[in-house]
Design a protein around this motif. Structure first.
Motif, PDB file in Angstrom:
ATOM      1  N   LEU A  17       0.824  -1.208   0.000  1.00  0.00           N
ATOM      2  CA  LEU A  17       0.000   0.000   0.000  1.00  0.00           C
ATOM      3  C   LEU A  17       0.851   1.249   0.000  1.00  0.00           C
ATOM      4  O   LEU A  17       0.512   2.243  -0.655  1.00  0.00           O
ATOM      5  CB  LEU A  17      -0.936   0.014   1.226  1.00  0.00           C
ATOM      6  CG  LEU A  17      -2.304  -0.657   1.050  1.00  0.00           C
ATOM      7  CD1 LEU A  17      -3.121   0.067   0.017  1.00  0.00           C
ATOM      8  CD2 LEU A  17      -2.175  -2.111   0.708  1.00  0.00           C
ATOM      9  N   ASP A 102      -2.894   0.028   9.788  1.00  0.00           N
ATOM     10  CA  ASP A 102      -3.849  -0.906   9.218  1.00  0.00           C
ATOM     11  C   ASP A 102      -3.201  -1.442   7.949  1.00  0.00           C
ATOM     12  O   ASP A 102      -3.262  -0.818   6.890  1.00  0.00           O
ATOM     13  CB  ASP A 102      -5.173  -0.211   8.905  1.00  0.00           C
ATOM     14  CG  ASP A 102      -6.236  -1.170   8.389  1.00  0.00           C
ATOM     15  OD1 ASP A 102      -5.850  -2.228   7.865  1.00  0.00           O
ATOM     16  OD2 ASP A 102      -7.427  -0.871   8.508  1.00  0.00           O
ATOM     17  N   SER A 104      -3.813  -3.708   5.883  1.00  0.00           N
ATOM     18  CA  SER A 104      -4.620  -4.074   4.719  1.00  0.00           C
ATOM     19  C   SER A 104      -5.008  -2.868   3.880  1.00  0.00           C
ATOM     20  O   SER A 104      -5.352  -3.009   2.716  1.00  0.00           O
ATOM     21  CB  SER A 104      -5.877  -4.829   5.162  1.00  0.00           C
ATOM     22  OG  SER A 104      -6.729  -3.982   5.901  1.00  0.00           O
ATOM     23  N   THR A 105      -4.967  -1.655   4.472  1.00  0.00           N
ATOM     24  CA  THR A 105      -5.393  -0.465   3.742  1.00  0.00           C
ATOM     25  C   THR A 105      -4.320   0.607   3.655  1.00  0.00           C
ATOM     26  O   THR A 105      -4.444   1.537   2.861  1.00  0.00           O
ATOM     27  CB  THR A 105      -6.636   0.174   4.404  1.00  0.00           C
ATOM     28  OG1 THR A 105      -6.275   0.672   5.707  1.00  0.00           O
ATOM     29  CG2 THR A 105      -7.770  -0.830   4.532  1.00  0.00           C
ATOM     30  N   THR A 158     -15.492  -2.185  -2.707  1.00  0.00           N
ATOM     31  CA  THR A 158     -15.411  -2.121  -1.249  1.00  0.00           C
ATOM     32  C   THR A 158     -16.839  -2.154  -0.711  1.00  0.00           C
ATOM     33  O   THR A 158     -17.809  -2.198  -1.477  1.00  0.00           O
ATOM     34  CB  THR A 158     -14.704  -0.848  -0.766  1.00  0.00           C
ATOM     35  OG1 THR A 158     -15.575   0.281  -0.986  1.00  0.00           O
ATOM     36  CG2 THR A 158     -13.398  -0.629  -1.508  1.00  0.00           C
ATOM     37  N   ARG A 242      -9.239   5.826  -6.726  1.00  0.00           N
ATOM     38  CA  ARG A 242      -9.278   5.748  -5.267  1.00  0.00           C
ATOM     39  C   ARG A 242      -9.666   7.104  -4.679  1.00  0.00           C
ATOM     40  O   ARG A 242      -9.394   8.163  -5.262  1.00  0.00           O
ATOM     41  CB  ARG A 242      -7.924   5.314  -4.720  1.00  0.00           C
ATOM     42  CG  ARG A 242      -6.768   6.222  -5.095  1.00  0.00           C
ATOM     43  CD  ARG A 242      -5.450   5.530  -4.835  1.00  0.00           C
ATOM     44  NE  ARG A 242      -4.303   6.335  -5.231  1.00  0.00           N
ATOM     45  CZ  ARG A 242      -3.089   5.849  -5.459  1.00  0.00           C
ATOM     46  NH1 ARG A 242      -2.871   4.556  -5.336  1.00  0.00           N
ATOM     47  NH2 ARG A 242      -2.081   6.632  -5.785  1.00  0.00           N
ATOM     48  N   ALA A 332      -7.610   4.966   2.353  1.00  0.00           N
ATOM     49  CA  ALA A 332      -8.114   3.720   2.937  1.00  0.00           C
ATOM     50  C   ALA A 332      -9.638   3.621   2.939  1.00  0.00           C
ATOM     51  O   ALA A 332     -10.337   4.586   3.232  1.00  0.00           O
ATOM     52  CB  ALA A 332      -7.609   3.583   4.375  1.00  0.00           C
ATOM     53  N   HIS A 333     -10.115   2.422   2.626  1.00  0.00           N
ATOM     54  CA  HIS A 333     -11.517   2.047   2.793  1.00  0.00           C
ATOM     55  C   HIS A 333     -11.596   0.855   3.736  1.00  0.00           C
ATOM     56  O   HIS A 333     -10.629   0.115   3.917  1.00  0.00           O
ATOM     57  CB  HIS A 333     -12.142   1.656   1.449  1.00  0.00           C
ATOM     58  CG  HIS A 333     -12.502   2.817   0.579  1.00  0.00           C
ATOM     59  ND1 HIS A 333     -13.650   3.542   0.747  1.00  0.00           N
ATOM     60  CD2 HIS A 333     -11.855   3.377  -0.465  1.00  0.00           C
ATOM     61  CE1 HIS A 333     -13.712   4.503  -0.169  1.00  0.00           C
ATOM     62  NE2 HIS A 333     -12.623   4.428  -0.912  1.00  0.00           N
ATOM     63  N   ASP A 334     -12.771   0.669   4.333  1.00  0.00           N
ATOM     64  CA  ASP A 334     -13.041  -0.516   5.168  1.00  0.00           C
ATOM     65  C   ASP A 334     -11.965  -0.683   6.244  1.00  0.00           C
ATOM     66  O   ASP A 334     -11.308  -1.713   6.355  1.00  0.00           O
ATOM     67  CB  ASP A 334     -13.127  -1.776   4.303  1.00  0.00           C
ATOM     68  CG  ASP A 334     -14.258  -1.717   3.289  1.00  0.00           C
ATOM     69  OD1 ASP A 334     -15.168  -0.880   3.471  1.00  0.00           O
ATOM     70  OD2 ASP A 334     -14.236  -2.494   2.329  1.00  0.00           O
ATOM     71  N   VAL A 335     -11.793   0.361   7.047  1.00  0.00           N
ATOM     72  CA  VAL A 335     -10.725   0.403   8.050  1.00  0.00           C
ATOM     73  C   VAL A 335     -11.193  -0.239   9.352  1.00  0.00           C
ATOM     74  O   VAL A 335     -12.226   0.146   9.914  1.00  0.00           O
ATOM     75  CB  VAL A 335     -10.280   1.848   8.310  1.00  0.00           C
ATOM     76  CG1 VAL A 335      -9.197   1.894   9.388  1.00  0.00           C
ATOM     77  CG2 VAL A 335      -9.790   2.493   7.021  1.00  0.00           C
TER      78      VAL A 335
END
Length: 379
Positions: A17, A102, A104-105, A158, A242, A332-335
């Protein structure tokens, strides 16, 4: 206690990322009688890159009525690109604090936990960043291309940005006749400006639930709604895109009241922008939501047309750039907030907190008791 930290490396997913961040380089309008007034004088809005500005951004949280264990999460700038440098941060608090990623994001944050017997929990976070204006040189080709895996990541759906169903149907209709990704982005940008509108009554920056917006044909919203719709439509037709979540830190140098922030008090200055990846150009800045904001709120009358002399230069420049009086936190999304009992966040642009009574309202800074300010460092 005061602690200073600088950006650091994390695991491979985090690095993926961060690599991406480095590249950061109808009639749906309601029936309203738009007041007609004398046409305003055309105003210049043409941000030009080249001069870096340095800001210290401070967020102060005071929990006025603690209930049980209190937890606070504050976003930290994590974007490094050719238009922003995220530098060191420092904090002071009477709670237990640590830096979190985070992975993943790519979002970075300061996590603080206060004991239930702490009578006056507080945390103050200061981050130093550098920004500059951004403007796309359409005649110059990008030197470095993104790899296929990265580009695929930025076309995925997302929770708030589905890419099938009504989202894809709308995207296909909006891009009809477009042959290149640049043409697709332009048509979607124009579709957003023409068919959506700024709705001042929406709380905060909005929720960004684009499927519901399209299904209900309620296309009014704020930046997290309108720019999310732009991003979702781009992804639905295979154009990597994004959201970029951040904060206005200073007034606009071009005299637009609605395109700047009051540095002394940045309450409500959060602002989401967007980027698309265009072959031969790299990541390109976009902000159709700010066009809608100027149309709706820059003057007492709701301006109807993007060709209005007050709106036209903004409409042109925000397809490919933006002014450097704004900083980015993350893309970032879905944090997932570490140790949180409440749900994950659709995006992370506001301070977040929980106590025994549940999640505090991030859109109510006076009730939440947080303040954000910025100081420009010159010389």
């Amino acid at each position: 206690m005061t602690t200073v930290f600088s950006p650091k490396r994390a695991d491979s997913r985090r690095n993926f990322l961060q690599k991406t961040a480095v590249a950061l380089a109808s009639s749906a309008l309601p029936a309203i009688n738009f007041a007609q007034s004398a046409a305003p004088t055309e105003r210049k809005f043409s941000p030009v890159p080249g001069q870096w500005r340095t800001f210290e951004v401070t967020t102060r949280v005071d929990i006025a009525k603690p209930q049980g264990v209190t937890r606070v999460w504050l976003p930290i700038p994590s974007v490094n690109s050719d238009w922003q440098k995220s530098l060191e941060s420092s904090y002071s608090s009477n709670g237990t604090a640590r830096l979190e990623d985070d992975n993943s994001t790519g979002a970075r944050m300061l996590y603080v936990e206060f004991a239930e017997n702490e009578a006056k929990p507080y945390v103050e976070l200061t981050s130093r960043i550098q920004t500059q204006n951004r403007a796309q040189n359409w005649g110059q080709k990008a030197a470095v291309a993104e790899d296929a895996a990265t580009l695929k990541y930025w076309t995925q759906p997302t929770a708030l940005l589905p890419t099938d169903g009504i989202v894809r149907t709308t995207a296909l209709e909006a891009t009809r006749g477009a042959k290149s990704d640049v043409e697709k982005a332009q048509k979607i940008y124009d579709w957003i400006v023409t068919n959506t509108y700024r709705e001042p009554k929406v709380r905060g920056c909005g929720e960004g639930d684009i499927k519901t917006m399209l299904e209900t044909n309620n296309l009014g919203g704020k930046c997290a709604d309108l720019n999310a719709l732009f991003v979702g439509l781009c992804r639905a037709v295979g154009v990597p895109a994004r959201d970029v979540y951040g904060l206005r830190v200073a007034p606009s140098a071009f005299g637009y009241r609605e395109l700047g922030g009051n540095s002394a008090s940045l309450k409500g200055a959060q602002h989401c922008r967007a980027e698309v990846y265009l072959k031969g150009h790299g990541w390109v800045g976009m902000d159709p939501a700010d066009v809608a904001k100027v149309m709706r709120q820059e003057t007492p009358e709701w301006i109807k047309s993007s060709s209005n002399p007050l709106v036209a230069p903004v409409n042109k420049s925000l397809f490919g750039g933006w002014e450097g009086n704004w900083m980015a936190y993350n893309v970032a999304h879905d944090v997932v907030l570490p140790n949180a009992k409440g749900p994950k966040l659709g995006f992370f642009m506001y301070p977040a907190a929980e106590n025994a009574a549940g999640r505090l309202d991030s859109y109510a800074p006076d009730d939440f008791k947080y303040q954000i300010s910025a100081r420009e460092i010159t010389g």
